[in-house]
Design an enzyme around this catalytic site. Structure first.
Site, PDB file in Angstrom:
ATOM      1  CG  ASN A  20      -1.575   1.269   1.539  1.00  0.00           C
ATOM      2  OD1 ASN A  20      -1.269   1.882   2.552  1.00  0.00           O
ATOM      3  ND2 ASN A  20      -2.471   1.710   0.709  1.00  0.00           N
ATOM      4  CG  ASN A  86     -11.241   4.595   0.319  1.00  0.00           C
ATOM      5  OD1 ASN A  86     -11.668   5.097   1.353  1.00  0.00           O
ATOM      6  ND2 ASN A  86     -11.584   5.047  -0.884  1.00  0.00           N
ATOM      7  CD  GLU A  87      -4.893   0.424  -2.000  1.00  0.00           C
ATOM      8  OE1 GLU A  87      -3.780   0.616  -1.470  1.00  0.00           O
ATOM      9  OE2 GLU A  87      -5.054   0.328  -3.222  1.00  0.00           O
ATOM     10  CG  LEU A  88      -4.200   2.727   6.509  1.00  0.00           C
ATOM     11  CD1 LEU A  88      -2.946   1.865   6.425  1.00  0.00           C
ATOM     12  CD2 LEU A  88      -3.844   4.141   6.956  1.00  0.00           C
TER      13      LEU A  88
END
Length: 1176
Positions: A20, A86-88
């Site tokens: 990420n 959002n990924e986090l």
């Protein structure tokens, strides 16, 4: 053989890292070098460039879920990107579930800026936050607060990136090769779920408690059995989320040093699903530490096999879902060296059948462990709720999860930090639908089912969650359950842990139940919500897809008129139930469902039909019962089930109870598979058809209250075990209709005599003839019923003679003779002779009925005293002597007697002293009732209390050793107006306030005696219910407080009138008090004299009566002596009662009896000798 599979090899899917990050500069520099380094070590890496162009970016979320590790690279540009944040957030979600490990990397950015959202990093975040609000922004903040606190790496402008990349790769390898990898079935997380705000980034997260996993690990270790030199394959099974992977991971970590080759293959199910499973991958893992000069794929099968057979292996195949997976990986297992150990974890027991040598089932957490495990995650590491108002809610959530660690963990984390209102709302939602994450886990197993199995699973969840296994199988399975080796969907589902079969019953875990009900509610195949059902019945749209309808008619506010063609399109309807949860009789005058124009009912597939108060006189002509299995029309208006006899090959259960107009059973004559027939309350039924003899499978026939039934037909129902003719008041003659009867109820019939062929009933266990007012004799042949355990003749007022030789009935346990007109008791229960031969005969008789457990002689005026050898009935638990108005004395009683009820024995004066031999009993509590025994002598009362006291002390000693807390060890009551004088704490009224001296509660204290004197109001009415309760509270200066309640008396079953004041005494164990106070004193450094204050309150509950006096006495025990504060004989001095003296006294009594018998024998032989001499 071990030749690699011909399928192409892919990168191992079990080692996945998601990166990420933000920015082209990072992508083309640091990240690209990091990716190459990871791939060089065989680690599969996901970054967004690997995805096919044109796909939705949300696919990256699924890549995060598939990964084992996430590398979150924070840079100054990171907070410019929605997608990075959002990924986090998704990464944090997976970390919280224990399915992912995150390693933060701070790339040329200050860690403090990231944690506190300051500097350039923070400015860009707050700028981005202006365009976003609500839940998404909260998730970003939580992720940025939590993830940077994990153990990670920091790279400054001066850092050596190459060295840092090596360190990162090494850390990734360590986590991936660790044997406590996170997964959906972990019972504890790697990370601390609630790190402190001040926690340093390098701080080691403290592992949570193991919650009973050590016990499970020890049990699983026993399966290793190193003494066995052969290869052992062990299956580890259990429902999804139960902790199989966690357990085998811990085992693997602990014992891998015992083997030269080890491999833990994670998530075999997913490898198989992704078509990424190849035996060559497995072999490479086994040989990863070997110095092999050439590639595994290039080795000949013989060379490879020889290499593998050179060393013992420890192998774990995790989450296997198909036998083919085992075949691909292990083959014929001829390459595995003897002494190796293979563990296979699976949620499907059938997968390992015939493969494993032993199986270990991972069971649910116990109630306490569940509660603490849930609390750990819900309250930030605490093992119980910090606030009392969360205690009950926590218990409800823990109960809902039913010991499933995954569910407890997910729910706990989700509720952490939320208020009580949120908890309550969440609990309500869970009752309807499970948590999304839990649902996804359960869905994996469900999706692998075939269509038949899915239907059965949903049918059980929606309609038959709890029931007898055979019954449920007959209703829901696709094949005939009677066939041998038939496919059983129920057993298959049980092997997959989607249902439980326990004690012959089908049950379903709450998680699976709510999951199945939600799935079943989709579409219109299964309907149980009353609005949905009413809509389907009215509209008749999509009827051909409906599989089941359950309608609770109590939810209908008014009558529902329906068209005659309502069911005409429901050709596939299997289950139909119209019932009332409010009242199973639907007491309103008419059924809520109305068919003004009649009813068409062409249901060929119907298996289960339950229709409360069916409104028609019979089922329609077009009804076809060929598949009908369970048929219920209680409280209906039917006169016959249907017109004529129809084929009912599968019909097993019929309930037509309380159908008062039913007069014809001819429709059931072809029901040759029928097992249970309930005709209770069918008051118009006059006879049973002779053709019923075809019902060779009938086991149970209930005709209770069939008041018009006059006679039974001549037939032999060979399978019939239970026949109930209770209150069939028109039956005057009984005839045996089955030689295999085990239970026969003839209460309330007009039978005058029993037939002599009753002797054929050699399997009969229960014979109940209660209130057969016309019965004037019972045949002597009943004494030949060797299996008879219960004989009830209560209320047979015309029965004058008891001719049954019960001394031959060695299985007899319950004999009730109350309310009979028997003038002479069975010889074994009376004693009027001193002849030696009579004594011998009596002892033989007593031995014959030594199994007797309950004896009722109530209401018999012929008994003046009991057989002196009644104490030989060692198994007797309950002796009922109520209203034996001529009984004057009670002899030595059996040692195991628990209940003696002598209420209303007006002439009773004396009891044996001691009343019985002291003996430890299975059941601690005893109850001796002498209410309305107004002539009981003071000495008799002393004997009763003395025995109760000694018996209580004996039981209290066992309570102390076993750690039991008994409500009351012994309860007794007798007429009297005063608290016995040996109670040294007494007062007027219902409450005592006491102050005990220091050291009052030492280990000599055995019991506490409690007493209440109750006056009863004058009334002609009998008391239906009566209960005396005492609440005790002990408090000392150290702050120790213990409170408990116990019952002193009452609780009798039948109504009775009490016509004078009575004394109620209870002896309670004080082991729990002693232990509690001892513990509080031991916790103090300096023991000191600590007095105790006591508050004792008595209360009459469930009945009339007023407490006028009460008392308490402490009963101490000393070596060889029982010491009582006060005296039991009425004096006020202190008294020591020697146990030795009691024993000697008892022994002397027995020796006296023996000498009497010997003297009788001498006299007899002297008389006999003189007679012979004079005859000569």
């Amino acid at each position: 053989m071990v030749a690699p599979s011909s399928s192409s090899a892919h990168s191992p899917p079990q080692h996945q890292v998601f990166i990420n990050f933000r920015g082209k500069q990072l992508r083309n520099g640091f990240v690209s070098h990091l990716e190459k380094a990871l791939r060089m070590d065989g680690i599969n890496v996901f970054i967004d460039k690997n995805e096919t162009k044109g796909k939705d970016l949300s696919i990256l979320f699924s890549r995060i879920e598939e990964s084992r590790i996430a590398l979150a690279i924070f840079s100054s540009m990171y907070t410019e990107s929605y997608w990075c944040l959002n990924e986090l957030a998704k990464i944090k979600e997976c970390v919280d579930l224990g399915t992912l490990v995150v390693i933060p990397i701070f790339y040329k950015v200050d860690t403090d800026d990231v944690k506190n959202l300051k500097g350039v990093f923070g400015d860009k975040f707050w700028e981005l936050a202006k365009t976003c609000n609500g839940e998404k922004l909260d998730k970003w903040k939580e992720a940025l607060k939590d993830v940077p606190k994990k153990l990670g790496f920091t790279l400054s402008e001066m850092s050596d990136e190459g060295e840092c990349i090596n360190q990162i790769v090494w850390e990734v390898i360590k986590v991936l090769s660790s044997d406590v990898l996170p997964d959906l079935e972990r019972e504890f997380p790697i990370d601390n779920p609630c790190p402190g705000e001040e926690e340093e980034e390098t701080a080691e997260a403290a592992p949570p408690p193991l919650f009973a996993i050590e016990t499970r690990l020890k049990q699983l270790e026993e399966k290793l059995d190193f003494e066995c030199k052969s290869t052992l394959t062990i299956g580890v099974v259990g429902m999804p989320g139960i902790g199989k992977t966690t357990l085998t991971s811990m085992l693997y970590e602990k014992w891998q040093h015992e083997f030269l080759r080890c491999v833990f293959l994670h998530d075999v199910r997913k490898m198989w699903k992704d078509c990424m499973m190849d035996r060559s991958i497995f072999i490479k893992e086994l040989l990863k530490d070997e110095d092999v000069n050439q590639e595994v794929a290039d080795l000949s099968p013989e060379s490879l096999k020889a290499l593998l057979l050179s060393k013992k292996s420890l192998v774990v195949l995790d989450n296997v879902s198909d036998k083919k997976q085992i075949d691909v990986l292990l083959g014929e297992s001829d390459w595995i060296k003897r002494g190796s150990r293979i563990f296979i974890t699976t949620s499907d027991r059938s997968v390992i059948e015939g493969i494993v040598d032993d199986t270990y089932e991972v069971l649910r957490l116990t109630g306490r462990d569940s509660f603490e495990y849930f609390s750990y995650f819900a309250f930030s590491g605490k093992l119980c709720p910090p606030e009392e108002n969360f205690m009950n809610l926590s218990t409800l959530f823990a109960d809902y999860a039913k010991g499933n660690p995954l569910a407890l963990k997910i729910l706990g984390k989700e509720l952490n930090g939320k208020d009580k209102t949120h908890w309550e709302e969440k609990l309500c939602k869970l009752m309807q639908s499970p948590n999304k994450t839990i649902q996804d886990v359960l869905r994996v197993s469900y999706d692998e089912l075939g269509s038949y199995h899915k239907d059965v699973f949903l049918d059980v969840a929606c309609f038959f969650r709890s029931g007898d296994e055979y019954y449920v199988r007959c209703l829901v399975e696709s094949c005939d359950t009677e066939a041998i080796d038939v496919v059983s969907e129920i057993k298959d589902l049980a092997s997959k842990f989607l249902i439980n079969i326990s004690g012959g019953r089908v049950e379903m875990h709450d998680l699976l139940y709510t999951f199945g009900k939600e799935l079943g509610s989709q579409g219109s195949r299964r309907l149980w919500n009353h609005k949905g059902v009413v809509g389907a019945l009215k509209k008749r749209v999509g009827g051909d897809s409906v599989r089941g309808i359950f309608l609770d008619m109590s939810e209908l506010k008014k009558k529902l008129p329906l068209d005659r063609s309502t069911f005409i399109k429901m050709r596939n309807l299997r289950y139909l139930k119209f019932y009332s949860s409010r009242c199973d009789r639907e007491c309103e005058a008419d059924s809520k469902l109305n068919f003004p124009d009649g009813l068409e009912f062409p249901l060929d597939e119907i298996r289960y039909l339950y229709w409360l108060k069916f409104p028609l006189m019979k089922l329609p002509k077009d009804f076809n019962p060929k598949n009908l299995t369970d048929f219920n029309l209680p409280y209906s208006n039917i006169e016959e089930v249907w017109e004529g006899a129809k084929d009912t090959p599968k019909l097993k259960w019929v309930d037509l109870s309380h159908s008062r107009k039913l007069c014809n059973l001819s429709g059931l004559l072809n029901a040759e598979s029928l097992q249970r027939l309930n005709l209770e309350g069918c008051t118009s039924l006059e006879e049973l058809p002779r053709e019923m003899k075809r019902m060779k499978s009938l086991i149970f026939l209930n005709m209770r209250g069939c008041t018009s039934l006059r006679v039974l037909p001549h037939m032999n129902l060979i399978s019939l075990k239970t026949l109930i003719l209770t209150n069939c008041s028109s039956i005057q003659k009984f005839q045996v209709i089955s030689d295999n009867l085990e239970t026969l109820h003839l209460e309330g019939t007009k039978i005058g005599r029993l037939p002599t062929d009753m002797v054929k009933l050699q399997k009969l266990i229960v014979l109940n003839l209660k209130d057969c007012k016309m019965l004037d004799a019972v045949p002597e042949c009943l004494g030949k019923l060797k299996a008879l355990q219960e004989l009830v003749l209560s209320g047979c007022s015309k029965l004058k003679v008891f001719a049954i030789p019960i001394e031959t009935m060695k299985c007899m346990q319950i004999l009730l003779l109350d309310g009979t007109g028997i003038k002479e008791m069975p010889k074994v229960l009376r004693f009027n002779s001193s002849k030696v031969e009579d004594l011998r005969e009596l002892r033989r008789g007593i031995n014959g009925i030594s199994s007797l457990r309950r004896l009722c002689l109530s209401g018999n005026d012929m008994i003046s005293n009991l057989q002196i050898d009644i104490n030989q009935l060692y198994h007797l638990k309950w002796l009922d002597l109520k209203y034996c108005k001529n009984l004057t004395s009670i002899p030595l009683l059996p040692p195991n007697l628990e209940i003696l009820d002598a209420h209303g024995c007006e002439k009773l004066k004396t009891v044996m002293s001691p009343m019985a031999l002291l003996k430890l009993m299975e059941q601690v509590q005893s109850k001796f009732i002498f209410t309305n025994c107004n002539n009981l002598e003071p000495l008799a009362k002393n004997s009763i209390t003395s025995y109760a006291q000694r018996k209580s002390q004996l039981d209290a000693r066992r309570c102390y050793k076993e750690g039991n807390v008994s409500e009351a060890l012994f309860i007794l009551c007798f007429p009297g107006s005063d608290v016995p004088s040996w109670f040294n704490y007494q007062t007027v009224g219902s409450a005592l306030k006491l102050k005990f001296p220091p050291h009052w509660c030492d280990n000599r204290l055995s019991t506490i005696a409690l007493c209440a004197v109750i006056t009863f109001p004058y009334t002609e009415d009998e008391i239906n219910r009566f209960l005396v309760e005492c609440t005790c509270e002990f408090k000392n200066e150290l702050g120790t407080c213990i409170r408990f309640s116990c019952t002193l008396g009452g609780g009798w079953i039948e109504p009775r009138k009490i016509d004078s004041d009575h004394v109620f005494i209870g002896y309670t164990s004080c082991s729990h008090i002693t232990k509690h106070i001892e513990a509080s004193l031991e916790s103090r450094e300096n023991h000191k004299c600590v007095p105790t204050e006591a508050s004792i309150e008595f209360e009459v509950r469930d009945g009339a009566g007023e407490i006028v006096n009460c008392g308490l006495s402490l009963v101490y025990e000393e070596p060889n002596h029982v010491v009582v504060e006060g005296d039991c004989d009425g004096t006020s001095s202190r008294r020591d009662v020697s146990v030795g003296e009691s024993i000697l006294s008892l022994a002397a009594g027995y020796l006296s009896n023996v000498f009497k018998l010997m003297w009788l024998g001498v006299v007899f032989f002297m008389v006999y000798g003189f007679a012979r001499f004079f005859v000569r």
